[in-house]
Design a protein around this motif. Sequence first.
Motif, PDB file in Angstrom:
ATOM      1  N   PHE B  89     -48.572 -33.272 -38.786  1.00 58.41           N
ATOM      2  CA  PHE B  89     -48.813 -32.731 -40.221  1.00 58.41           C
ATOM      3  C   PHE B  89     -48.265 -33.833 -41.300  1.00 58.41           C
ATOM      4  CE2 PHE B  89     -48.564 -28.491 -38.196  1.00 58.41           C
ATOM      5  CZ  PHE B  89     -49.742 -28.351 -37.820  1.00 58.41           C
ATOM      6  N   THR B  90     -48.080 -33.259 -42.332  1.00 57.70           N
ATOM      7  CA  THR B  90     -47.423 -34.306 -43.493  1.00 57.70           C
ATOM      8  C   THR B  90     -45.951 -34.398 -43.054  1.00 57.70           C
ATOM      9  OG1 THR B  90     -49.106 -33.168 -44.917  1.00 57.70           O
ATOM     10  CG2 THR B  90     -47.192 -34.767 -45.980  1.00 57.70           C
ATOM     11  N   ALA B  91     -45.539 -35.557 -43.249  1.00 58.25           N
ATOM     12  CA  ALA B  91     -43.950 -35.922 -43.162  1.00 58.25           C
ATOM     13  C   ALA B  91     -43.512 -36.388 -44.618  1.00 58.25           C
ATOM     14  CB  ALA B  91     -43.511 -36.980 -42.075  1.00 58.25           C
ATOM     15  N   TYR B  92     -42.579 -35.452 -45.064  1.00 61.92           N
ATOM     16  CA  TYR B  92     -41.941 -36.072 -45.987  1.00 61.92           C
ATOM     17  C   TYR B  92     -40.251 -36.261 -45.741  1.00 61.92           C
ATOM     18  CZ  TYR B  92     -41.687 -31.249 -47.603  1.00 61.92           C
ATOM     19  OH  TYR B  92     -41.402 -29.850 -47.707  1.00 61.92           O
ATOM     20  N   SER B  93     -39.800 -37.373 -46.090  1.00 60.10           N
ATOM     21  CA  SER B  93     -38.096 -37.283 -45.694  1.00 60.10           C
ATOM     22  C   SER B  93     -37.662 -38.088 -46.855  1.00 60.10           C
ATOM     23  CB  SER B  93     -38.125 -38.138 -44.585  1.00 60.10           C
ATOM     24  OG  SER B  93     -37.208 -37.661 -43.608  1.00 60.10           O
ATOM     25  N   MET B  94     -36.421 -37.561 -47.396  1.00 63.31           N
ATOM     26  CA  MET B  94     -35.935 -38.014 -48.381  1.00 63.31           C
ATOM     27  C   MET B  94     -34.563 -39.022 -48.205  1.00 63.31           C
ATOM     28  SD  MET B  94     -36.850 -35.049 -50.691  1.00 63.31           S
ATOM     29  CE  MET B  94     -37.455 -34.029 -49.540  1.00 63.31           C
ATOM     30  N   MET B  95     -34.434 -39.832 -48.823  1.00 68.28           N
ATOM     31  CA  MET B  95     -33.044 -40.632 -48.692  1.00 68.28           C
ATOM     32  C   MET B  95     -32.401 -40.830 -49.964  1.00 68.28           C
ATOM     33  SD  MET B  95     -34.213 -44.126 -47.346  1.00 68.28           S
ATOM     34  CE  MET B  95     -35.017 -45.418 -48.534  1.00 68.28           C
ATOM     35  N   GLY B  96     -31.255 -40.679 -49.942  1.00 71.65           N
ATOM     36  CA  GLY B  96     -30.391 -40.963 -51.232  1.00 71.65           C
ATOM     37  C   GLY B  96     -29.938 -42.669 -51.276  1.00 71.65           C
ATOM     38  N   GLY B  97     -28.968 -42.802 -51.769  1.00 71.84           N
ATOM     39  CA  GLY B  97     -28.892 -44.304 -51.985  1.00 71.84           C
ATOM     40  C   GLY B  97     -29.163 -44.801 -53.187  1.00 71.84           C
ATOM     41  N   GLY B 587     -54.971 -28.820 -39.763  1.00 71.79           N
ATOM     42  CA  GLY B 587     -55.022 -27.769 -38.489  1.00 71.79           C
ATOM     43  C   GLY B 587     -53.867 -26.842 -38.503  1.00 71.79           C
ATOM     44  N   LEU B 588     -53.291 -26.895 -39.497  1.00 69.14           N
ATOM     45  CA  LEU B 588     -52.091 -25.715 -39.455  1.00 69.14           C
ATOM     46  C   LEU B 588     -52.652 -24.308 -39.652  1.00 69.14           C
ATOM     47  CD1 LEU B 588     -48.918 -25.486 -39.790  1.00 69.14           C
ATOM     48  CD2 LEU B 588     -49.418 -24.899 -42.275  1.00 69.14           C
ATOM     49  N   THR B 589     -52.165 -23.525 -38.535  1.00 73.83           N
ATOM     50  CA  THR B 589     -52.408 -22.125 -38.685  1.00 73.83           C
ATOM     51  C   THR B 589     -51.440 -21.151 -38.525  1.00 73.83           C
ATOM     52  OG1 THR B 589     -52.714 -21.757 -36.153  1.00 73.83           O
ATOM     53  CG2 THR B 589     -54.504 -22.493 -37.009  1.00 73.83           C
ATOM     54  N   ARG B 590     -51.618 -19.968 -38.825  1.00 71.04           N
ATOM     55  CA  ARG B 590     -50.598 -18.895 -38.673  1.00 71.04           C
ATOM     56  C   ARG B 590     -49.979 -18.889 -37.410  1.00 71.04           C
ATOM     57  NH1 ARG B 590     -50.685 -13.184 -41.238  1.00 71.04           N
ATOM     58  NH2 ARG B 590     -49.035 -11.984 -39.815  1.00 71.04           N
ATOM     59  N   ASP B 591     -50.461 -19.227 -36.316  1.00 70.83           N
ATOM     60  CA  ASP B 591     -50.026 -19.391 -35.025  1.00 70.83           C
ATOM     61  C   ASP B 591     -48.666 -20.404 -35.012  1.00 70.83           C
ATOM     62  OD1 ASP B 591     -50.960 -17.386 -33.601  1.00 70.83           O
ATOM     63  OD2 ASP B 591     -52.571 -18.585 -32.814  1.00 70.83           O
ATOM     64  N   ASP B 592     -48.824 -21.182 -35.897  1.00 71.95           N
ATOM     65  CA  ASP B 592     -47.685 -22.520 -35.846  1.00 71.95           C
ATOM     66  C   ASP B 592     -46.542 -22.010 -36.539  1.00 71.95           C
ATOM     67  OD1 ASP B 592     -49.421 -24.646 -34.824  1.00 71.95           O
ATOM     68  OD2 ASP B 592     -50.478 -24.553 -36.633  1.00 71.95           O
ATOM     69  N   GLU B 593     -46.555 -20.847 -37.281  1.00 65.12           N
ATOM     70  CA  GLU B 593     -45.562 -20.407 -38.224  1.00 65.12           C
ATOM     71  C   GLU B 593     -44.523 -19.437 -37.635  1.00 65.12           C
ATOM     72  OE1 GLU B 593     -46.312 -22.292 -41.842  1.00 65.12           O
ATOM     73  OE2 GLU B 593     -47.276 -20.374 -42.464  1.00 65.12           O
ATOM     74  N   ARG B 594     -43.833 -19.978 -36.649  1.00 62.82           N
ATOM     75  CA  ARG B 594     -42.897 -19.387 -36.072  1.00 62.82           C
ATOM     76  C   ARG B 594     -41.809 -20.127 -35.612  1.00 62.82           C
ATOM     77  NH1 ARG B 594     -46.181 -18.947 -30.382  1.00 62.82           N
ATOM     78  NH2 ARG B 594     -44.241 -18.007 -29.577  1.00 62.82           N
TER      79      ARG B 594
END
Lengths: 185, 672
Positions: B89-97, B587-594
Amino acid sequence: MDPTSKKRKKLVKTIRIDVDKCNGCRACEVICSSFHASPKYSSSNPERSRIRVIREPLRDIYVPVYAGEYTAAECSGRDKYTIDGKAYDECAFCRASCPSRSLFKEPDSGLPLKCDMCESDPPLEEPMCVQWCLNDALVYEEHEVEVEEEEGVEQGELELGLESLVDRHGLQKLMDTIARMKKKG
Amino acid sequence: MRFAETGYNLEVDLSTGNVERVETDPRWTEQHLGGLATSSRILWDRCPPEVEPYSEENLLIFAAGLLVGTPAPGANRTVVTTISPQSLFTAYSMMGGFFAPELKHAGYDKLILRGRSPSLVYLWIHNDKVEIRDAAHLAGKGANETADLIRAELREPKAQVAAIGLAGENRVRFASIEHGRSSASRLGIGGVMGDKRLKAVAVRGTRDLNVARPAEYMELCNWVLKYIGIREQKPVPGVMPILAGLGSPQEMKLIDEEWHTTNFMWGNSRTRRRDFWTKEIEEKWKGTQESVRKRLVSCYNCPMKCGATISVPGVATYMMKCFSKLTYTMAAYSDLDFGFRIAQRATEYGVDAFSAPQVMAYGLELLEHGILGPADFEGMPADNEGRFYWLLDRIVRREGIGDVLADGTYWAAKKFGKAAEDLAHNNIKKHEQLPLKLGMLNPVYFLMYCTGEKSNITQIEGQFPQAPFATMAEREDFVKDWVQVPDEKFKKYLLDWELRGERSNPNYPTVEMSCDIVDWQERMHHIDDALGMCAGLGSFPLKPPYHIHNYPAFIAAAAGLDIDEAGLTTIARRNRTLLRALNVRRGLTRDDERPPDDHWKKRFPDLEQKLLDGYYKFKGWNLRGIPTESTLNGLGLGFVADDLKKRGLAIDDDHPSHGQDSAPADHPKAAS
Ligand code: SF4
Ligand code: SF4
Ligand code: SF4
């Protein structure tokens, strides 16, 4: 003591720098550049700041340095300090806007920068960089001293800039250019 | 003139070497603000769901949020967005600095990378000058080491560098991007950078960044500093020390680890050691931490000190923040000294400090359970700590068993069958979670775990306390100066929330209240992520300086965008919905949400389904978790609706119109 000398009181403004307290955030750089923007606070750019933090995190080196005098020529000798086992870079503690390095120069024009202690009207209670350093790495102090009366005035920003241009291009060329600009209107 | 933002993105095609400075559409700023949100929009437009994470078509976007580089304290986040090689799925990762502010001063709001370089390279951005440079000599070098070498060869001590280590180069699915004291770690974005054959990005910027209403803005910024000062003197009483103050959890400052070590799980999120924390351990760990910690450090323009310079004798100096201090220690049932030591190597390799230790502990479980044999671990030392070093070395080089483990617990388990899959027990959406196993289901956390688009609880939780206060006096005291609430009703939720009895977990907060609370917390995260504000001063801690009531003023004064709270809330909803749509399209579905099956001992399948139904409805999504056509249209996302429809995804509203009590018999139920 020479009875003929004239004494006057002078306010000495000091910023005490405690490098041990510095967290390296560069807030001092941000606010200095913003305070000196025109109009005031309209832009920020640490490159225009009159304080720079020499940072080398992995060597645990954090040295806030204030822009001091402009110098036309670099020193013939250099210094290199080792304190507490940490070797600092050449000229690390020097405040000069000096041809040997890029520190304390306006990014576009290359004109020298100098800390003016945030002189403004009405005066600030504390310089901006001190106000923004919540970690107390920068602490403002004032005290009075007696000094000999001197003639002359402090060199202003414009004069400082012109002096550096004279050094770079020669007085004649500078005057020719100004004359030309004046004609163009 | 553009305010707060630069109005330009830097587009680099690593396949062709083409570099372009592209002006952005100011209407996108009005619709989304910037940062994560405009990056999602770019992914929506340019990364159809067929795009594989490790492919030339995948984009890797480094974004500086809208307020980054302005004097607002804490506005320094770099948000890295791509398609995750781990979750897909979408990745978003944050960094400071210090990276994002430098990028802005170089004249760009985002760096958008596509393609794949024929050989290992690094990118050097110096204002307008952009160069793709050979990085053959940096192959295999550590991430910090790389940054130093690049600064030296460019003779630019002030350049900010984001780099990958061996893990990224070898496309480990939980590889990080490292940047000095900070890292963008989660969901394998370092692997994508490695796949693009990009070792590092170095940037140096010396340009001005303008704000629209200078005097107004400065007054707001000064107020933030004053508030931080006061708040630091006034920790929230009645909560754990790490939750009492501002900033990221103060792991570097605090020594007392009783709470983590006796509540979080050890090993592969396996064992709780209630008696671990003794006087003796406390003394020993205090000694360790104080001797290796050289200085507490911050990010750009922030008075907090969430990170630290760590110098362990015999090991190169590095910087650390947050919970990585304990993840290795606890995964290996070891000691703090080991944790500090191995984290140095792991930082140079560039791996996610949540996933990596769990993956290694998981590998050893495969051996213990006989799913793998001694032959698979040939050469592994016998001592406990040695085994972790050995595994780490194999993983980042993808050697032998390391090659399988480098894909993370979910994908590794797939290779070894059912028994192995059961041992990979701590994932949501294929992604390793905090090592936490609890007793009673908490409805708010249930929803956040299930539905968070990033599958990472620390990126969703926030301003509402994690647990009820024991006494009414404490509650009343807490709500007294709780100005951050978007609505007075949240105070009532907290006042009525009990430790035991009818008004306690799992039935209280009720479904409706839980939705409200989650919605508020998400909203703040989405605003922070669009603005580039550190969650540590906004969405994450209790009673932060930035909140829903004052953010409109910051945005107006900085960017000249006149919006009110309602307008800002709509933008946050739009951004959140767009991210959901991106994942639905993938492709995210309700089944993934656990949550992991064993996350709570006490589970309530019916209630859990009601919570999901209620949340989806609250969000304007259907029972499948897909935003409905009218929701999308209402948010100005008609183009998203069209696309989803074209792809045959059902965007109809299938909630029963009467009686919210029971879901229709045929709606997909997540098995638990
Ligand atoms: S504001 Fe203070 S703590 Fe921050 S870098 Fe400057 S001197 Fe150091
Ligand atoms: S005293 Fe004022 S002019 Fe001097 S460095 Fe500090 S903020 Fe800048
Ligand atoms: S609060 Fe901590 S993590 Fe956030 S910007 Fe400040 S120092 Fe960095």
